[in-house]
Design a protein around this motif. Structure first.
Motif, PDB file in Angstrom:
ATOM      1  N   ALA A  88       0.847  -1.193   0.000  1.00 44.78           N
ATOM      2  CA  ALA A  88       0.000   0.000   0.000  1.00 44.78           C
ATOM      3  C   ALA A  88       0.883   1.244   0.000  1.00 44.78           C
ATOM      4  O   ALA A  88       1.856   1.331   0.751  1.00 44.78           O
ATOM      5  CB  ALA A  88      -0.904  -0.003   1.228  1.00 44.78           C
ATOM      6  N   LEU A  89       0.539   2.192  -0.844  1.00 46.93           N
ATOM      7  CA  LEU A  89       1.305   3.433  -0.936  1.00 46.93           C
ATOM      8  C   LEU A  89       0.705   4.501  -0.019  1.00 46.93           C
ATOM      9  O   LEU A  89      -0.525   4.539   0.173  1.00 46.93           O
ATOM     10  CB  LEU A  89       1.310   3.943  -2.378  1.00 46.93           C
ATOM     11  CG  LEU A  89       2.042   3.051  -3.386  1.00 46.93           C
ATOM     12  CD1 LEU A  89       1.833   3.559  -4.804  1.00 46.93           C
ATOM     13  CD2 LEU A  89       3.526   2.983  -3.051  1.00 46.93           C
ATOM     14  N   PRO A  90       1.511   5.394   0.534  1.00 46.31           N
ATOM     15  CA  PRO A  90       1.017   6.450   1.420  1.00 46.31           C
ATOM     16  C   PRO A  90      -0.034   7.360   0.768  1.00 46.31           C
ATOM     17  O   PRO A  90      -0.839   7.976   1.463  1.00 46.31           O
ATOM     18  CB  PRO A  90       2.279   7.250   1.771  1.00 46.31           C
ATOM     19  CG  PRO A  90       3.406   6.313   1.555  1.00 46.31           C
ATOM     20  CD  PRO A  90       2.970   5.400   0.436  1.00 46.31           C
ATOM     21  N   VAL A  91      -0.060   7.403  -0.546  1.00 47.96           N
ATOM     22  CA  VAL A  91      -1.034   8.243  -1.245  1.00 47.96           C
ATOM     23  C   VAL A  91      -2.472   7.822  -0.907  1.00 47.96           C
ATOM     24  O   VAL A  91      -3.401   8.616  -1.058  1.00 47.96           O
ATOM     25  CB  VAL A  91      -0.763   8.251  -2.774  1.00 47.96           C
ATOM     26  CG1 VAL A  91      -1.111   6.914  -3.411  1.00 47.96           C
ATOM     27  CG2 VAL A  91      -1.503   9.384  -3.460  1.00 47.96           C
ATOM     28  N   ILE A  92      -2.656   6.599  -0.438  1.00 47.78           N
ATOM     29  CA  ILE A  92      -3.999   6.142  -0.031  1.00 47.78           C
ATOM     30  C   ILE A  92      -4.586   7.124   0.965  1.00 47.78           C
ATOM     31  O   ILE A  92      -5.746   7.534   0.836  1.00 47.78           O
ATOM     32  CB  ILE A  92      -3.951   4.725   0.583  1.00 47.78           C
ATOM     33  CG1 ILE A  92      -3.677   3.694  -0.500  1.00 47.78           C
ATOM     34  CG2 ILE A  92      -5.245   4.399   1.345  1.00 47.78           C
ATOM     35  CD1 ILE A  92      -3.399   2.296   0.020  1.00 47.78           C
ATOM     36  N   TRP A  93      -3.813   7.519   1.973  1.00 49.31           N
ATOM     37  CA  TRP A  93      -4.328   8.373   3.035  1.00 49.31           C
ATOM     38  C   TRP A  93      -4.323   9.839   2.625  1.00 49.31           C
ATOM     39  O   TRP A  93      -5.092  10.622   3.163  1.00 49.31           O
ATOM     40  CB  TRP A  93      -3.553   8.109   4.322  1.00 49.31           C
ATOM     41  CG  TRP A  93      -3.760   6.676   4.707  1.00 49.31           C
ATOM     42  CD1 TRP A  93      -4.875   6.143   5.308  1.00 49.31           C
ATOM     43  CD2 TRP A  93      -2.895   5.581   4.443  1.00 49.31           C
ATOM     44  NE1 TRP A  93      -4.737   4.783   5.431  1.00 49.31           N
ATOM     45  CE2 TRP A  93      -3.527   4.399   4.922  1.00 49.31           C
ATOM     46  CE3 TRP A  93      -1.638   5.455   3.860  1.00 49.31           C
ATOM     47  CZ2 TRP A  93      -2.949   3.138   4.831  1.00 49.31           C
ATOM     48  CZ3 TRP A  93      -1.063   4.203   3.779  1.00 49.31           C
ATOM     49  CH2 TRP A  93      -1.716   3.063   4.261  1.00 49.31           C
ATOM     50  N   GLU A  94      -3.499  10.192   1.656  1.00 50.73           N
ATOM     51  CA  GLU A  94      -3.495  11.552   1.131  1.00 50.73           C
ATOM     52  C   GLU A  94      -4.710  11.792   0.241  1.00 50.73           C
ATOM     53  O   GLU A  94      -5.210  12.914   0.151  1.00 50.73           O
ATOM     54  CB  GLU A  94      -2.210  11.812   0.334  1.00 50.73           C
ATOM     55  CG  GLU A  94      -0.950  11.747   1.167  1.00 50.73           C
ATOM     56  CD  GLU A  94       0.316  11.606   0.328  1.00 50.73           C
ATOM     57  OE1 GLU A  94       0.272  11.820  -0.906  1.00 50.73           O
ATOM     58  OE2 GLU A  94       1.361  11.256   0.916  1.00 50.73           O
ATOM     59  N   GLU A  95      -5.148  10.745  -0.441  1.00 51.10           N
ATOM     60  CA  GLU A  95      -6.290  10.825  -1.363  1.00 51.10           C
ATOM     61  C   GLU A  95      -7.339   9.778  -0.982  1.00 51.10           C
ATOM     62  O   GLU A  95      -7.811   9.021  -1.823  1.00 51.10           O
ATOM     63  CB  GLU A  95      -5.809  10.603  -2.793  1.00 51.10           C
ATOM     64  CG  GLU A  95      -4.815  11.640  -3.265  1.00 51.10           C
ATOM     65  CD  GLU A  95      -4.302  11.368  -4.673  1.00 51.10           C
ATOM     66  OE1 GLU A  95      -4.941  10.608  -5.430  1.00 51.10           O
ATOM     67  OE2 GLU A  95      -3.245  11.924  -5.003  1.00 51.10           O
ATOM     68  N   PHE A  96      -7.687   9.757   0.295  1.00 52.54           N
ATOM     69  CA  PHE A  96      -8.566   8.706   0.803  1.00 52.54           C
ATOM     70  C   PHE A  96      -9.940   8.719   0.122  1.00 52.54           C
ATOM     71  O   PHE A  96     -10.514   7.660  -0.127  1.00 52.54           O
ATOM     72  CB  PHE A  96      -8.716   8.798   2.328  1.00 52.54           C
ATOM     73  CG  PHE A  96      -9.210   7.532   2.951  1.00 52.54           C
ATOM     74  CD1 PHE A  96      -8.418   6.396   2.979  1.00 52.54           C
ATOM     75  CD2 PHE A  96     -10.482   7.468   3.504  1.00 52.54           C
ATOM     76  CE1 PHE A  96      -8.867   5.217   3.549  1.00 52.54           C
ATOM     77  CE2 PHE A  96     -10.942   6.290   4.073  1.00 52.54           C
ATOM     78  CZ  PHE A  96     -10.134   5.164   4.097  1.00 52.54           C
ATOM     79  N   ALA A  97     -10.454   9.884  -0.217  1.00 51.23           N
ATOM     80  CA  ALA A  97     -11.758   9.949  -0.897  1.00 51.23           C
ATOM     81  C   ALA A  97     -11.695   9.253  -2.255  1.00 51.23           C
ATOM     82  O   ALA A  97     -12.603   8.495  -2.614  1.00 51.23           O
ATOM     83  CB  ALA A  97     -12.203  11.398  -1.059  1.00 51.23           C
ATOM     84  N   GLY A  98     -10.631   9.487  -3.003  1.00 48.18           N
ATOM     85  CA  GLY A  98     -10.468   8.811  -4.297  1.00 48.18           C
ATOM     86  C   GLY A  98     -10.281   7.317  -4.134  1.00 48.18           C
ATOM     87  O   GLY A  98     -10.803   6.521  -4.917  1.00 48.18           O
ATOM     88  N   PHE A  99      -9.555   6.934  -3.096  1.00 49.04           N
ATOM     89  CA  PHE A  99      -9.338   5.523  -2.800  1.00 49.04           C
ATOM     90  C   PHE A  99     -10.666   4.830  -2.479  1.00 49.04           C
ATOM     91  O   PHE A  99     -10.966   3.764  -3.014  1.00 49.04           O
ATOM     92  CB  PHE A  99      -8.359   5.390  -1.628  1.00 49.04           C
ATOM     93  CG  PHE A  99      -8.119   3.981  -1.191  1.00 49.04           C
ATOM     94  CD1 PHE A  99      -7.316   3.134  -1.942  1.00 49.04           C
ATOM     95  CD2 PHE A  99      -8.683   3.498  -0.024  1.00 49.04           C
ATOM     96  CE1 PHE A  99      -7.092   1.822  -1.535  1.00 49.04           C
ATOM     97  CE2 PHE A  99      -8.466   2.200   0.394  1.00 49.04           C
ATOM     98  CZ  PHE A  99      -7.665   1.356  -0.367  1.00 49.04           C
ATOM     99  N   THR A 100     -11.460   5.448  -1.632  1.00 49.21           N
ATOM    100  CA  THR A 100     -12.750   4.830  -1.268  1.00 49.21           C
ATOM    101  C   THR A 100     -13.706   4.810  -2.460  1.00 49.21           C
ATOM    102  O   THR A 100     -14.513   3.896  -2.569  1.00 49.21           O
ATOM    103  CB  THR A 100     -13.396   5.524  -0.057  1.00 49.21           C
ATOM    104  OG1 THR A 100     -13.602   6.897  -0.345  1.00 49.21           O
ATOM    105  CG2 THR A 100     -12.522   5.391   1.189  1.00 49.21           C
TER     106      THR A 100
END
Length: 143
Positions: A88-100
């Motif tokens: 998992a890349l840290p960008v998940i939490w930076e762009e959590f709305a896009g991830f979800t």
């Protein structure tokens, strides 16, 4: 011992071995959840490649399980936990709305497909749709 119990033990052992080096319990839980999606894809993919006999019920069950697992993805990643074994890349939490959003798209797709596959000829288009949905997320959020 029944086949089902034996298979569950094998899968549990395989998952434990595969995630044995993971120190962070949140990451381990995440990996187990994502591993379930991978197992369902492998089941469908094996049939699509002709490596396993076509079984409409198994395909539709796998799609339903994928939908359920996809619905849990955001909760698996709520905690920004890291581990050297994680992809998992840290960008998940930076762009959590896009991830979800990506997780919701996978959930909706698999829910729509579940119960609809009746023939082996339908597997290739199903796999293409699933692959596209997986790549849409993995391209940005996974190593």
């Amino acid at each position: 011992m029944t086949k089902r119990i034996a298979m569950a033990l094998i899968l549990a052992g395989t998952a434990a071995f595969a995630h044995g080096g993971v120190q962070n319990p949140d990451v381990k839980t995440r990996m187990m959840g994502m591993g379930d999606l991978a197992r369902q894809m492998k089941l469908i993919g094996g049939m699509a490649k002709g490596e396993a006999a076509f079984d409409a019920e198994a395909v539709n069950t796998a799609l339903a399980r994928m939908s359920e697992a996809a619905s849990e993805i955001p909760s698996l990643f709520e905690t920004p936990a890291e581990d050297p074994q994680s992809e998992a890349l840290p960008v998940i939490w930076e762009e959590f709305a896009g991830f979800t959003t990506r997780a919701s798209e996978l959930e909706a797709l698999t829910a729509e497909l579940a119960g609809s596959v009746t023939s082996e000829a339908e597997l290739r288009p199903v796999m293409q749709q699933l692959g596209k949905a997986c790549r849409a997320c993995h391209a940005t959020f996974r190593e």
